[in-house]
Design a protein around this motif. Structure first.
Motif, PDB file in Angstrom:
ATOM      1  N   HIS A 120       0.853  -1.190   0.000  1.00 35.49           N
ATOM      2  CA  HIS A 120       0.000   0.000   0.000  1.00 35.49           C
ATOM      3  C   HIS A 120       0.892   1.244   0.000  1.00 35.49           C
ATOM      4  CE1 HIS A 120      -2.940   2.952   1.367  1.00 35.49           C
ATOM      5  NE2 HIS A 120      -3.849   2.116   0.903  1.00 35.49           N
ATOM      6  N   THR A 145       0.830   4.043   1.487  1.00 40.80           N
ATOM      7  CA  THR A 145       1.179   4.642   2.776  1.00 40.80           C
ATOM      8  C   THR A 145       2.222   3.810   3.517  1.00 40.80           C
ATOM      9  OG1 THR A 145      -0.715   3.610   3.863  1.00 40.80           O
ATOM     10  CG2 THR A 145      -1.007   5.872   3.060  1.00 40.80           C
ATOM     11  N   ASP A 200       5.287   5.127   2.186  1.00 39.52           N
ATOM     12  CA  ASP A 200       5.565   6.417   2.827  1.00 39.52           C
ATOM     13  C   ASP A 200       6.209   6.207   4.189  1.00 39.52           C
ATOM     14  OD1 ASP A 200       4.453   7.745   0.675  1.00 39.52           O
ATOM     15  OD2 ASP A 200       2.627   8.352   1.733  1.00 39.52           O
ATOM     16  N   ARG A 201       5.652   5.284   4.964  1.00 38.86           N
ATOM     17  CA  ARG A 201       6.202   5.024   6.305  1.00 38.86           C
ATOM     18  C   ARG A 201       7.641   4.523   6.214  1.00 38.86           C
ATOM     19  NH1 ARG A 201       3.123   0.906  10.007  1.00 38.86           N
ATOM     20  NH2 ARG A 201       4.582  -0.548   9.097  1.00 38.86           N
ATOM     21  N   TYR A 243       4.968  10.015  12.353  1.00 40.11           N
ATOM     22  CA  TYR A 243       4.236   9.591  11.167  1.00 40.11           C
ATOM     23  C   TYR A 243       4.110   8.071  11.181  1.00 40.11           C
ATOM     24  CZ  TYR A 243       2.884   8.675   6.392  1.00 40.11           C
ATOM     25  OH  TYR A 243       2.209   8.219   5.292  1.00 40.11           O
ATOM     26  N   GLY A 297       2.008   6.255   8.875  1.00 46.00           N
ATOM     27  CA  GLY A 297       1.645   5.667   7.600  1.00 46.00           C
ATOM     28  C   GLY A 297       0.174   5.357   7.423  1.00 46.00           C
ATOM     29  N   ARG A 298      -0.677   5.826   8.313  1.00 42.34           N
ATOM     30  CA  ARG A 298      -2.116   5.561   8.151  1.00 42.34           C
ATOM     31  C   ARG A 298      -2.749   6.408   7.055  1.00 42.34           C
ATOM     32  NH1 ARG A 298      -4.954   6.292  13.560  1.00 42.34           N
ATOM     33  NH2 ARG A 298      -3.210   7.669  13.957  1.00 42.34           N
ATOM     34  N   ILE A 299      -2.151   7.552   6.771  1.00 46.87           N
ATOM     35  CA  ILE A 299      -2.621   8.426   5.696  1.00 46.87           C
ATOM     36  C   ILE A 299      -1.415   8.814   4.845  1.00 46.87           C
ATOM     37  CG2 ILE A 299      -4.620   9.311   6.979  1.00 46.87           C
ATOM     38  CD1 ILE A 299      -3.015  11.815   7.649  1.00 46.87           C
ATOM     39  N   PRO A 300      -1.651   9.246   3.611  1.00 46.07           N
ATOM     40  CA  PRO A 300      -0.516   9.634   2.764  1.00 46.07           C
ATOM     41  C   PRO A 300       0.323  10.743   3.415  1.00 46.07           C
ATOM     42  CG  PRO A 300      -2.508   9.441   1.449  1.00 46.07           C
ATOM     43  CD  PRO A 300      -2.930   9.329   2.889  1.00 46.07           C
ATOM     44  N   LEU A 301       1.598  10.707   3.137  1.00 45.57           N
ATOM     45  CA  LEU A 301       2.545  11.657   3.728  1.00 45.57           C
ATOM     46  C   LEU A 301       2.126  13.102   3.482  1.00 45.57           C
ATOM     47  CD1 LEU A 301       5.228  12.117   5.189  1.00 45.57           C
ATOM     48  CD2 LEU A 301       6.365  11.924   2.973  1.00 45.57           C
ATOM     49  N   THR A 309      -0.857  14.305   2.964  1.00 40.08           N
ATOM     50  CA  THR A 309      -2.049  14.619   3.756  1.00 40.08           C
ATOM     51  C   THR A 309      -1.665  14.890   5.199  1.00 40.08           C
ATOM     52  OG1 THR A 309      -3.386  13.225   2.317  1.00 40.08           O
ATOM     53  CG2 THR A 309      -4.322  13.754   4.483  1.00 40.08           C
ATOM     54  N   TRP A 310      -0.790  14.070   5.732  1.00 36.95           N
ATOM     55  CA  TRP A 310      -0.291  14.246   7.100  1.00 36.95           C
ATOM     56  C   TRP A 310       0.405  15.603   7.220  1.00 36.95           C
ATOM     57  CZ3 TRP A 310       4.829  14.544   8.837  1.00 36.95           C
ATOM     58  CH2 TRP A 310       4.999  14.433  10.221  1.00 36.95           C
TER      59      TRP A 310
END
Length: 99
Positions: A6, A8, A11-12, A73, A75-79, A81-82
């Motif tokens: 995924h 995100t 991203d994480r 961060y 990783g639950r939402i896109p970087l 958006t965070w």
């Protein structure tokens, strides 16, 4: 063949590698966060008219806040958006201080 991870999760992983000092991850993170200035300028600023210098300060404060909280961060939402949430907080603070 397994499905790709995924976005995100990627991203994480990027954030963790950047925090560990991996240069290629840091470079990619900087590219991804290049949107911060646009995010500051796109925030609804109600009736407050910031000068160019004040907007630059909000951008810098946003970047400092993002870096300071990057370890949070998850990783639950896109970087982006965070990061936009942290930008909104900085714009709100600047708006309150301006009043």
């Amino acid at each position: 063949m397994p499905p790709p991870p995924h976005p995100t999760l990627l991203d994480r992983s990027l954030v963790r590698r950047a925090l560990c000092g991996e240069q290629s991850a840091l470079d990619h993170l900087i590219e991804r966060l290049d949107c911060i200035e646009r995010l500051v300028h796109d925030q609804p600023l109600s009736t407050v008219r910031f000068t160019a210098g004040e907007l630059d300060r909000i951008v810098q404060d946003s970047l400092k806040s993002i870096w300071a909280h990057l370890h949070d961060y998850d990783g639950r939402i896109p970087l982006e958006t965070w990061a936009a949430n942290l930008v909104a907080t900085q714009v709100h603070r600047a708006t309150a201080a301006h009043a």
